[in-house]
Design an enzyme around this catalytic site. Structure first.
Site, mmCIF file in Angstrom:
data_model
loop_
_atom_site.group_PDB
_atom_site.id
_atom_site.type_symbol
_atom_site.label_atom_id
_atom_site.label_comp_id
_atom_site.label_asym_id
_atom_site.label_seq_id
_atom_site.Cartn_x
_atom_site.Cartn_y
_atom_site.Cartn_z
ATOM 1 C CB CYS A 214 -12.661 67.023 -21.730
ATOM 2 S SG CYS A 214 -13.652 67.945 -22.775
ATOM 3 C CG ASN A 215 -8.105 71.820 -22.480
ATOM 4 O OD1 ASN A 215 -7.627 71.568 -21.290
ATOM 5 N ND2 ASN A 215 -7.671 71.328 -23.263
#
Length: 369
Positions: A214-215
């Site tokens: 998850c950025n």
């Protein structure tokens, strides 16, 4: 064929979740006669508490504190691991917590009865509780160890007879729930990837039950922080919906004040909205975020019901999912008993270096996500 010797009176007879996953990737698997009945691990793995409080198991803690070689920042005995703290995590904090503070100190009091104290109303208390849950779940999902798999210092000597022409260990095949899937060797971590694990190209770690990187969190979402992640998106959906309702309630009050009656018209309401550009921008911002987390919530509800990770679903790993035991059992495993590799039944670790019957590609792919 080969079967794991650990778990039947061996050193992992009663292990925790993370060690149980490693048993499926142990290179020291004892060869059995092809006609012998595969043994099974009678005792289920022990449940584990939150990794942020209790820390990882001993063998994981030793690797994370002494021999860690991945790309994350690991601290506090392996309890916490961060990937891209800057700019990812810090930018997300700024984009979400600053508007949240503004909401509690400026917007919400306008919608409450005088004197406008947040904790003096049931709705204010409800939003405050959601806010606390949001803060905890965000930081837990962002900084908790997602389930980093210990690396090996070298290719295990037990695999000397199972290498390709380039000197890399050949993939193996695991039979799980009567379905055969390929298990690949990670050439970076020098281990066979445990079930449902994957090497993250961003964090440079193999992660147990890898869901996705998850950025926005700057961290991988895996076995140990997936529940924090889902709690975050579900709670955010409800919280943002409440924020939007508060803003529209303020618009209604402004329109009624301008028209001197609650029986105001559409023009009055549009004028009230036009006189509050900051509130309008805040409502649009919340609407955009709410749609995003709502779609995420629906998506993860669906794949949890099917007992799939995001990585498995996107890559379409299985013709028949060996981990799918029905919606109720799947949810029970993922959210209540993540220490279980399988939602039902006992662990039977059956391995071969040639496909056993029909099999499907995937399981532990080489390509980064």
């Amino acid at each position: 064929k080969a079967y794991a010797e650990q778990g039947w009176g061996g050193r992992h007879a009663s292990c925790n979740a993370m060690s149980r996953y490693l048993e499926y990737s142990d290179a020291r698997i004892r060869l059995h006669d092809v006609n012998s009945k595969p043994p099974q691990i009678e005792e289920p793995p022990r449940p584990f508490g939150p990794v942020v409080f209790f820390g990882p198991e001993a063998q994981f803690r030793t690797y994370l504190t002494r021999d860690y070689g991945g790309g994350s920042r690991v601290c506090f005995g392996g309890r916490f691991a961060t990937g891209q703290l800057w700019p990812n995590t810090i930018a997300t904090v700024f984009m979400t917590f600053v508007p949240g503070i503004y909401f509690f100190y400026t917007i919400l009091p306008q919608a409450l009865p005088p004197p406008g104290k947040v904790l003096s109303s049931c709705f204010g208390i409800f939003q405050s509780i959601l806010g606390v849950i949001l803060i905890f779940s965000f930081f837990a999902a962002s900084f908790a160890n997602p389930g980093i798999v210990p690396r090996s210092q070298s290719i295990p000597k037990e695999l000397d007879n199972h290498k390709d022409p380039k000197g890399q260990p050949l993939p193996r095949f695991l039979k799980i729930n009567e379905r055969t899937v390929k298990q690949k060797f990670c050439t970076t971590c020098l281990v066979y990837r445990p079930p449902r694990s994957k090497h993250c190209a961003f964090c440079d770690n193999c992660v147990l039950r890898f869901d996705h990187h998850c950025n926005w969190l700057g961290n991988c979402v895996g076995l140990l922080n997936y529940r924090y992640f889902t709690c975050l998106i579900y709670t955010s959906t409800v919280f943002l919906f409440g924020c939007i309702c508060v803003v529209f309630n303020i618009f209604d009050e402004r329109a009624a004040q301008a028209a001197h009656t609650w029986d105001y018209g559409l023009i009055d309401w549009i004028c009230a909205v036009g006189n509050e550009p900051i509130l309008l921008f805040f409502a649009i911002y919340c609407l955009f975020l709410m749609v995003a987390v709502l779609l995420l919530s629906i998506y993860h509800s669906v794949i949890s019901w099917q007992n799939l990770t995001t990585n498995e679903h996107v890559k379409n790993y299985y013709r028949e999912n060996p981990f799918d035991f029905g919606g109720s059992a799947n949810l029970w495993q993922i959210y209540c008993h993540p220490e279980l590799v399988l939602a039902e039944g006992k662990d039977i670790i059956e391995v071969d270096y040639v496909p056993m019957g029909s099999w499907t590609e995937g399981f532990s792919p080489d390509d980064p996500m």
